[in-house]
Design an enzyme around this catalytic site. Structure first.
Site, PDB file in Angstrom:
ATOM      1  NE  ARG A  50      -1.678   5.569   5.515  1.00 52.72           N
ATOM      2  CZ  ARG A  50      -2.176   4.528   6.172  1.00 52.72           C
ATOM      3  NH1 ARG A  50      -3.483   4.433   6.364  1.00 52.72           N
ATOM      4  NH2 ARG A  50      -1.393   3.582   6.645  1.00 52.72           N
TER       5      ARG A  50
ATOM      6  CE  LYS B 222       0.000   5.673   0.576  1.00 51.29           C
ATOM      7  NZ  LYS B 222       0.673   4.788  -0.421  1.00 51.29           N
TER       8      LYS B 222
ATOM      9  CG  HIS C 159       1.811   0.094  -1.402  1.00 52.12           C
ATOM     10  ND1 HIS C 159       1.883  -0.048  -0.047  1.00 52.12           N
ATOM     11  CD2 HIS C 159       2.267   1.346  -1.674  1.00 52.12           C
ATOM     12  CE1 HIS C 159       2.365   1.062   0.494  1.00 52.12           C
ATOM     13  NE2 HIS C 159       2.612   1.913  -0.476  1.00 52.12           N
TER      14      HIS C 159
ATOM     15  CB  SER D   2       7.723   1.612   6.635  1.00 53.60           C
ATOM     16  OG  SER D   2       8.592   2.593   7.125  1.00 53.60           O
TER      17      SER D   2
ATOM     18  CE  LYS E 180       7.967   1.034  -1.336  1.00 50.68           C
ATOM     19  NZ  LYS E 180       6.494   1.189  -1.252  1.00 50.68           N
ATOM     20  CB  THR E 181      12.808   4.428  -1.303  1.00 46.74           C
ATOM     21  OG1 THR E 181      11.410   4.502  -1.051  1.00 46.74           O
ATOM     22  CG2 THR E 181      13.247   5.677  -2.036  1.00 46.74           C
TER      23      THR E 181
ATOM     24  CG  ASP F  71       3.982   4.633  -2.673  1.00 46.22           C
ATOM     25  OD1 ASP F  71       4.494   3.751  -1.963  1.00 46.22           O
ATOM     26  OD2 ASP F  71       2.944   5.231  -2.360  1.00 46.22           O
TER      27      ASP F  71
ATOM     28  NE  ARG G 143       5.474   9.952   4.518  1.00 45.11           N
ATOM     29  CZ  ARG G 143       5.410   8.761   3.935  1.00 45.11           C
ATOM     30  NH1 ARG G 143       5.790   8.624   2.679  1.00 45.11           N
ATOM     31  NH2 ARG G 143       4.980   7.720   4.600  1.00 45.11           N
TER      32      ARG G 143
END
Length: 528
Positions: free
Chosen positions: A55, A197, A216, A234, A238-239, A253, A318
């Site tokens: 981004r 996003k 989020h 990050s 979390k994942t 997400d 990604r």
């Protein structure tokens, strides 16, 4: 939307070769025939995003007009741009796209709960951006497509470069959001994450107006219907921690929390691929198959096997794929109200407890703080761990003041009696370089106990620096691990590191002037 804007969009709708909601197979054929990407050994397509491999926050603007001026939290995140600047650049982009041989249109939805979903469309220059949109958002049924009227439009023209001196942008890239005209204008960057996003930013603006907290976070649900949310920046896990073989995934997400319960905003996943392996993350690894989109992943020139360890283009490799590519998911992606909320942090100072139970005020404080440690090597110039704070665990995507989201979270915690825990997946026994990363087996045991309700009434001890309530016993975890100070050989070094982190929390929180006194007082006890 103004008539002139409808007229401009109509020019695109009547484009001689506008391809609307093509099938996955048709899009894959287009991508390959147009040399936009390569076919991998798994059947996914792989594209390169050129100069922009992530981004570009400095190039994102929101139009300051009568609709947005009194609602947006203006500043470095939400930079204002004048309406006439948007209009002139918009006209240029429309003319540019009308000169292309082909353009692509995706019509679909953001939001799995039909009551709160947003009809959207993405008009793109690239076929692979169209496939990306199809996999990330929620595609319509044939009947829904026949009656689809987009409430928000994303116009993406990566090969159109802005001239900052003429167009009023910061660079050749631009991401412009007009809430008045309900259009997002993207140009100069091929990074598909800007599309994802931008829609999330829009939902973060619209949903709170309907008493829906946009979040989020990842979410899953247990066999008894108990719902858990996982917030974290990050590197916090979390994942990994929300992927549980004994629980079904709602989403990884972006979610909304409405009066009906939790729902996924998206219809797919946008997973990081760095060092991906079947052994470590089998769900993600096996989800990357035909129809999926890889970004900036290096392929073997002959076998076309992805090399997920090769970061020569970027560390931010990604994969985009639909939720249906994952086993053990909730369809549709909706569930009840959260029983348990987990805030994840990877504290490199090694001083935050591995798990602590939060009051409502503490939950709001740590939600606003959004703390973790940025490790060396994650960004250019970062040579040692740095404390990082991102409001609501997603400040780059929040058009409204962070306190608005925190207030809604507090109200919902009260209303639905959700339990909240702060979980440190970072260091223990010392800071980064001296201590060790918390064992994943311990973290899983702590989260399991939290989800099962075993920690709601367990005996706790109050941390004297951070004011956190630490459970004294967690099944499967040694008692001495639960109290950070007990894991350090050098107690004086622990005290110094803990006090330093407490002051960083307080310094960061000074900007939240709208927070109530109760929330401000819910932070660290140590005052320096």
């Amino acid at each position: 939307m103004k008539t002139v804007e409808k007229s401009l969009l109509k020019e695109l709708y009547t484009h001689q070769n506008i391809h609307q909601n093509l099938s996955v197979s048709q899009l894959v054929e287009k991508i390959l025939s147009r040399n936009e990407g390569s076919l991998t050994s798994t059947g996914a397509v792989c594209a390169s995003t050129g100069t922009y491999t992530g981004r570009s926050p400095k190039d994102k603007f929101i139009v300051n007009d009568e609709v947005s001026k009194d609602f947006i939290d203006w500043g470095k995140v939400n930079q204002p741009i004048r309406e006439e600047v948007f209009d002139l650049l918009y006209r240029k982009v429309i003319d540019y796209l009308n000169g292309k041989e082909e353009i692509y249109q995706f019509k679909g939805f953001a939001g799995a709960d039909e009551k709160y979903r947003l009809p959207i469309q993405v008009i793109s220059e690239y076929a692979w951006h169209n496939l990306f949109s199809r996999q990330l958002f929620i595609p319509p049924t044939e009947e829904e497509l026949d009656n689809h009227q987009a409430d928000f439009t994303v116009v993406s023209a990566p090969d159109f470069k802005a001239d900052p001196a003429i167009d009023g942008t910061n660079s050749e890239a631009f991401i412009l959001i007009s809430f008045k005209k309900r259009i997002v204008l993207i140009g100069g960057t091929e990074y598909a994450g800007e599309i994802k996003k931008s829609i999330f930013s829009i939902m973060n603006y619209l949903l709170p107006q309907r008493n829906v907290l946009s979040m989020h976070c990842s979410a899953n649900v247990g066999a008894e219907g108990d719902v858990a949310l996982f917030f974290g920046l990050s590197g916090t896990g979390k994942t990994t921690l929300s992927a549980d073989p004994y629980r079904r995934l709602i989403g990884d997400d972006e979610h909304g929390w409405s009066p009906n319960g939790v729902f996924n905003i998206e219809g797919g996943c946008y997973a990081k691929c760095i060092n991906l392996s079947e052994e470590k993350e089998p769900q993600i690894f096996n989800a990357i198959r035909y129809g999926s989109v890889l970004e900036n992943v290096i392929l073997d020139s002959e076998s076309r096997i992805p090399d997920y360890d090769d970061i020569s283009l970027t560390e931010n490799t990604r994969a985009a794929y639909p939720l249906e590519n994952i086993d053990n998911i909730v369809i549709p992606s909706v569930a009840g109200h959260p029983n348990t909320i987990i805030f994840l942090t990877a504290d490199a100072s090694g001083t935050l407890p591995p798990i602590s139970r939060l009051t409502k005020e503490q939950a709001m404080y740590h939600f606003l703080s959004g703390y973790t440690s940025k490790l060396a090597g994650t960004e250019r110039g970062v040579t040692e761990p740095q404390a990082t704070f991102s409001a609501c665990f997603g400040s780059p995507f929040l058009p409204l003041a962070p306190s608005k989201y925190a207030e809604m979270l507090g109200e919902k915690i009260d209303m639905y009696e959700s339990s909240v825990f702060l979980v440190n997946t970072g260091w223990t026994g010392g800071s980064y370089g001296k201590g060790n990363r918390m064992k994943l087996s311990y973290t899983r045991a702590m989260i399991h106990s939290a989800l099962e309700g075993e920690l709601n009434s367990v005996e706790t001890v109050t941390d004297g620096i951070f004011g956190l309530e630490i459970p004294m016993h967690v099944p499967g975890v040694p008692d001495e691990v639960l109290i950070p100070k007990n894991t350090w050989d050098d107690k004086a070094a622990y005290q110094k590191a803990a006090e330093s982190l407490a002051l960083k929390f307080q310094k960061n929180f000074e900007k939240f002037t709208l927070a109530s006194d109760k929330i401000k007082q819910a932070g660290p006890l140590y005052k320096g």
